[in-house]
Scaffold this active site. Structure first.
Site, PDB file in Angstrom:
ATOM      1  CG  HIS A  51      -1.677  -1.243   1.439  1.00 41.89           C
ATOM      2  ND1 HIS A  51      -2.677  -1.637   0.579  1.00 41.89           N
ATOM      3  CD2 HIS A  51      -1.603  -2.217   2.392  1.00 41.89           C
ATOM      4  CE1 HIS A  51      -3.201  -2.793   1.006  1.00 41.89           C
ATOM      5  NE2 HIS A  51      -2.563  -3.164   2.089  1.00 41.89           N
ATOM      6  CB  SER A  74      -0.428   0.418  -4.332  1.00 44.70           C
ATOM      7  OG  SER A  74      -1.035   0.465  -3.059  1.00 44.70           O
ATOM      8  CB  SER A  79      -4.356   0.827  -0.517  1.00 41.99           C
ATOM      9  OG  SER A  79      -3.337   0.337  -1.368  1.00 41.99           O
ATOM     10  CG  ASP A 126       0.547  -5.908   2.430  1.00 43.12           C
ATOM     11  OD1 ASP A 126      -0.165  -6.892   2.695  1.00 43.12           O
ATOM     12  OD2 ASP A 126       0.384  -4.794   2.967  1.00 43.12           O
ATOM     13  CD  GLU A 191       3.324  -5.285   6.472  1.00 44.10           C
ATOM     14  OE1 GLU A 191       4.548  -5.458   6.496  1.00 44.10           O
ATOM     15  OE2 GLU A 191       2.738  -4.456   7.182  1.00 44.10           O
ATOM     16  CG  ASN A 216       0.877 -11.696   9.541  1.00 42.26           C
ATOM     17  OD1 ASN A 216       0.296 -10.606   9.661  1.00 42.26           O
ATOM     18  ND2 ASN A 216       0.365 -12.823  10.011  1.00 42.26           N
ATOM     19  CE  LYS A 221       1.581  -7.016   9.558  1.00 39.50           C
ATOM     20  NZ  LYS A 221       0.226  -7.486   9.282  1.00 39.50           N
ATOM     21  CG  ASP A 225      -0.384  -4.100  10.847  1.00 34.43           C
ATOM     22  OD1 ASP A 225      -1.527  -4.461  10.546  1.00 34.43           O
ATOM     23  OD2 ASP A 225       0.412  -3.649  10.005  1.00 34.43           O
ATOM     24  CG  ASN A 226      -2.406  -8.487  11.666  1.00 36.06           C
ATOM     25  OD1 ASN A 226      -1.480  -7.719  11.394  1.00 36.06           O
ATOM     26  ND2 ASN A 226      -2.493  -9.676  11.132  1.00 36.06           N
ATOM     27  CB  CYS A 230      -7.963  -3.805  12.367  1.00 35.13           C
ATOM     28  SG  CYS A 230      -7.074  -4.455  10.932  1.00 35.13           S
ATOM     29  CG  HIS A 336      -4.408  -8.900   1.349  1.00 31.79           C
ATOM     30  ND1 HIS A 336      -3.653  -7.829   1.778  1.00 31.79           N
ATOM     31  CD2 HIS A 336      -4.086  -9.089   0.048  1.00 31.79           C
ATOM     32  CE1 HIS A 336      -2.900  -7.411   0.779  1.00 31.79           C
ATOM     33  NE2 HIS A 336      -3.136  -8.156  -0.276  1.00 31.79           N
ATOM     34  CG  HIS A 389      -3.186  -0.312  10.381  1.00 26.47           C
ATOM     35  ND1 HIS A 389      -4.530  -0.493  10.226  1.00 26.47           N
ATOM     36  CD2 HIS A 389      -2.637  -1.558  10.407  1.00 26.47           C
ATOM     37  CE1 HIS A 389      -4.782  -1.788  10.146  1.00 26.47           C
ATOM     38  NE2 HIS A 389      -3.657  -2.449  10.248  1.00 26.47           N
ATOM     39  CB  SER A 397       4.108  -3.396  10.398  1.00 26.45           C
ATOM     40  OG  SER A 397       2.968  -3.482  11.194  1.00 26.45           O
ATOM     41  CD  GLN A 401       7.920  -6.189   5.209  1.00 29.39           C
ATOM     42  OE1 GLN A 401       8.957  -6.634   4.721  1.00 29.39           O
ATOM     43  NE2 GLN A 401       6.734  -6.683   4.900  1.00 29.39           N
TER      44      GLN A 401
HETATM   45  P1  NAI Z   1      -6.349 -14.869  11.331  1.00 28.73           P
HETATM   46  O1  NAI Z   1      -6.017 -16.152  10.667  1.00 28.73           O
HETATM   47  O2  NAI Z   1      -5.756 -14.523  12.644  1.00 28.73           O
HETATM   48  O3  NAI Z   1      -7.935 -14.714  11.490  1.00 28.73           O
HETATM   49  C1  NAI Z   1      -8.877 -15.070  10.530  1.00 28.73           C
HETATM   50  C2  NAI Z   1     -10.004 -15.795  11.268  1.00 28.73           C
HETATM   51  O4  NAI Z   1     -11.077 -16.039  10.384  1.00 28.73           O
HETATM   52  C3  NAI Z   1      -9.557 -17.157  11.818  1.00 28.73           C
HETATM   53  O5  NAI Z   1      -9.777 -17.198  13.214  1.00 28.73           O
HETATM   54  C4  NAI Z   1     -10.434 -18.147  11.068  1.00 28.73           C
HETATM   55  O6  NAI Z   1     -10.798 -19.262  11.872  1.00 28.73           O
HETATM   56  C5  NAI Z   1     -11.641 -17.299  10.693  1.00 28.73           C
HETATM   57  N1  NAI Z   1     -12.388 -17.785   9.543  1.00 28.73           N
HETATM   58  C6  NAI Z   1     -11.945 -18.408   8.416  1.00 28.73           C
HETATM   59  N2  NAI Z   1     -12.973 -18.689   7.600  1.00 28.73           N
HETATM   60  C7  NAI Z   1     -14.089 -18.228   8.198  1.00 28.73           C
HETATM   61  C8  NAI Z   1     -15.463 -18.214   7.840  1.00 28.73           C
HETATM   62  N3  NAI Z   1     -15.889 -18.739   6.704  1.00 28.73           N
HETATM   63  N4  NAI Z   1     -16.334 -17.635   8.698  1.00 28.73           N
HETATM   64  C9  NAI Z   1     -15.940 -17.090   9.888  1.00 28.73           C
HETATM   65  N5  NAI Z   1     -14.636 -17.089  10.270  1.00 28.73           N
HETATM   66  C10 NAI Z   1     -13.735 -17.642   9.432  1.00 28.73           C
HETATM   67  O7  NAI Z   1      -5.998 -13.734  10.270  1.00 28.73           O
HETATM   68  P2  NAI Z   1      -5.864 -12.161  10.555  1.00 28.73           P
HETATM   69  O8  NAI Z   1      -4.451 -11.852  10.859  1.00 28.73           O
HETATM   70  O9  NAI Z   1      -6.938 -11.761  11.487  1.00 28.73           O
HETATM   71  O10 NAI Z   1      -6.121 -11.589   9.093  1.00 28.73           O
HETATM   72  C11 NAI Z   1      -7.394 -11.670   8.475  1.00 28.73           C
HETATM   73  C12 NAI Z   1      -7.303 -11.025   7.093  1.00 28.73           C
HETATM   74  O11 NAI Z   1      -7.015  -9.638   7.232  1.00 28.73           O
HETATM   75  C13 NAI Z   1      -6.186 -11.583   6.215  1.00 28.73           C
HETATM   76  O12 NAI Z   1      -6.618 -11.563   4.873  1.00 28.73           O
HETATM   77  C14 NAI Z   1      -5.066 -10.585   6.398  1.00 28.73           C
HETATM   78  O13 NAI Z   1      -4.141 -10.629   5.358  1.00 28.73           O
HETATM   79  C15 NAI Z   1      -5.842  -9.303   6.477  1.00 28.73           C
HETATM   80  N6  NAI Z   1      -5.223  -8.159   7.151  1.00 28.73           N
HETATM   81  C16 NAI Z   1      -5.734  -6.926   6.842  1.00 28.73           C
HETATM   82  C17 NAI Z   1      -5.244  -5.794   7.437  1.00 28.73           C
HETATM   83  C18 NAI Z   1      -5.794  -4.469   7.067  1.00 28.73           C
HETATM   84  O14 NAI Z   1      -5.183  -3.457   7.392  1.00 28.73           O
HETATM   85  N7  NAI Z   1      -6.917  -4.389   6.421  1.00 28.73           N
HETATM   86  C19 NAI Z   1      -4.176  -5.862   8.448  1.00 28.73           C
HETATM   87  C20 NAI Z   1      -3.741  -7.196   8.738  1.00 28.73           C
HETATM   88  C21 NAI Z   1      -4.254  -8.302   8.111  1.00 28.73           C
END
Ligand code: NAI
Length: 466
Positions: A51, A74, A79, A126, A191, A216, A221, A225-226, A230, A336, A389, A397, A401
């Site tokens: 991003h 990006s 983003s 990322d 990331e 990650n 991180k 960050d997560n 968020c 993501h 963020h 984070s 990196q």
């Molecule tokens: P995580 O693996 O810790 O959490 C995801 C959760 O979703 C897990 O607990 C899993 O059991 C659950 N899950 C999977 N399928 C499901 C379904 N069908 N229904 C309900 N729950 C379900 O992953 P994390 O770190 O929380 O990341 C989640 C997403 O967010 C990823 O795609 C990651 O890359 C992205 N992300 C986005 C950020 C942002 O700034 N927007 C920052 C960090 C991560």
């Protein structure tokens, strides 16, 4: 002119915001101070696909300060902060990013960021799109070599077809581009959760072409960050997008991992009644014991006012769900990729009409005379509708990196996926404490012996979960 951005005249504004952000990024400032003279990245050609925000500009400038040459794109079509991209371009750093790219633009930009005369040596990724492009390019070159015929576009997924088309065109210009790149590549530092999943999948299939560091899963991180990132940027995105009053609303959050936990706190903090859906009983139990209702999308679809997906999984909110939602329900994703909500399928449906309210906010009229409000076309709401963020958490984070990039450049690695040592994780946390006025307690020799850890750390075993 080795860049493509929206508007170079935004550079001065971008520069002022970068200076402000830097003051909130003590980790990156400390790394610059420590390594400014040693230049541990001297000679490294780094491609970034992350991003293109103000905070990322500080990361890019840190990498440059440490001796690297950088080309950047990006990792999401919505983003980029155009003033950040302008400030980077103005410094003479090649950058290919603007807010509101098409998917064709997006992959063209990724290709530009990956296009060095020789290189890249390193990738900052990322979500894994730059890594994907190198792997797919390499595979198509192999196919071309073996058959002597230009490969055909054969992907089922529309976005992947765009990638293949671009790569097949590239083959006609330079049939060894990706083989040369893989020869140079010392590794990628990834990331985010979704990108890391892709890397482990490739490693397990035996198709990973170069070493990788999973940034990650540094504690500083994903547990910051997560979660805390968020917790702030989700509400920012929903508010800037809709101005909706969150208090009293029923907010359904799908996924209670690190991101989901932050989102849930955020919405509860504003007075919402939060309902969680989970597939993992451990995370579901955590949510229940935190006091949230745990329920399924199927059960909540006619009741909730706001839906947020945070799973990293596909088809979490389906078209049949959307058709049952309340009129003007708000629908957004913070995971993501944009496949958590079936947006493409929704648009294919007869009688669906999209009315754009403002950039990244659409009223989607449904054939049943109801409508929903869709944010950022189902892509990352915190980066599409807001600016991602805050700087402080991105400093955590991005410090990881930078350390990962130095590690990959300074040392040879076998092809595998690695995490950074805990000692470095603790170091990242340590440099962020003074900014918050936090006083760390010093272990005595007797105490250190009693709990069997070195006085200078690491303080926990690798299996500790924080
Ligand atoms: P995580 O693996 O810790 O959490 C995801 C959760 O979703 C897990 O607990 C899993 O059991 C659950 N899950 C999977 N399928 C499901 C379904 N069908 N229904 C309900 N729950 C379900 O992953 P994390 O770190 O929380 O990341 C989640 C997403 O967010 C990823 O795609 C990651 O890359 C992205 N992300 C986005 C950020 C942002 O700034 N927007 C920052 C960090 C991560």
């Amino acid at each position: 002119m080795d860049y493509k951005i929206a508007d170079l005249s935004l550079a001065e504004w971008g520069r002022k915001e970068i200076d402000l952000a830097e003051a909130e990024m003590p980790g990156l400032v400390a790394l610059k101070e420590r390594y400014r003279h040693r230049k541990p990245l001297a000679g490294a050609k780094i491609t970034g696909s992350l991003h293109m925000t103000i905070q990322t500009a500080v990361l890019i400038e840190t990498l440059v300060e440490l001796g690297a040459q950088v080309r950047w794109a990006s990792c999401n079509i919505f983003s980029t902060q155009d003033n950040a991209a302008a400030a980077i371009a103005k410094r003479g750093i090649p950058v290919f990013a603007w807010k509101g790219e098409t998917l064709n633009d997006y992959w063209w930009c990724t290709l530009q960021a990956l296009s060095w005369e020789e290189g890249p040596d390193l990738i900052v990724d990322d979500g894994g799109d730059a890594t994907l492009m190198v792997h797919e390019g390499y595979r198509l070159e192999e196919q071309y070599k073996q058959t002597g015929k230009l490969p055909e576009v054969d992907a089922e997924n529309a976005e992947m077809r765009i990638v293949q088309e671009l790569l097949i065109n590239q083959l006609t210009i330079d049939p060894y581009k990706w083989h040369r790149a893989v020869k140079c590549l010392r590794g990628v530092s990834e990331e985010t959760t979704t990108g890391v999943h892709r890397l482990y999948q490739k490693r397990d299939e035996g198709t990973l072409l170069f070493p990788a560091i999973n940034v990650n899963d540094s504690v500083t991180k994903s547990k910051f960050d997560n979660l805390y990132g968020c917790r702030e940027s989700l509400a920012d995105g929903i508010k800037r997008g809709t101005d909706i009053m969150v208090a009293g609303k029923i907010v359904m959050i799908c996924g209670y991992g690190d991101v989901g936990k932050g989102c849930a706190q955020s919405m509860r903090g504003l007075g919402a009644r939060v309902v969680i859906s989970e597939i993992d009983p451990i995370c579901a139990l955590q949510a229940a014991m935190e006091g949230y209702e745990v329920n399924t999308v199927d059960n909540m679809v006619e009741i909730a006012d706001i839906f947020i997906t945070a799973t990293g999984n596909c088809d979490v909110i389906r078209v049949d769900h959307i058709l049952k939602m309340k009129n003007n329900a708000i629908l957004c994703n913070i995971g993501h990729f944009d496949n958590e909500i079936q947006v493409n399928k929704l648009y294919e449906m007869e009688g669906v009409e999209k009315v754009n309210i403002k950039p990244q906010v659409d009223l989607i009229k449904l054939p049943n005379d109801k409508a929903i409000i869709l944010l950022s076309e189902g892509r990352l709401v915190n980066l599409g509708n807001a600016t991602g963020h805050p700087s402080f958490v991105m400093s955590c984070s991005f410090s990881n990196q930078v350390l990962a990039q130095i590690e990959l450049w300074q040392n040879e690695h076998e092809i595998n996926v690695y995490t950074l040592p805990k000692k470095l994780d603790e170091e990242v946390a340590r440099v962020h404490l003074p900014k918050l006025g936090a006083q760390l307690t010093q272990l005595s020799k007797k105490q250190a012996e009693y709990i069997n850890v070195p006085i200078e750390g690491p303080y926990k075993q690798d299996y500790y979960r924080y």
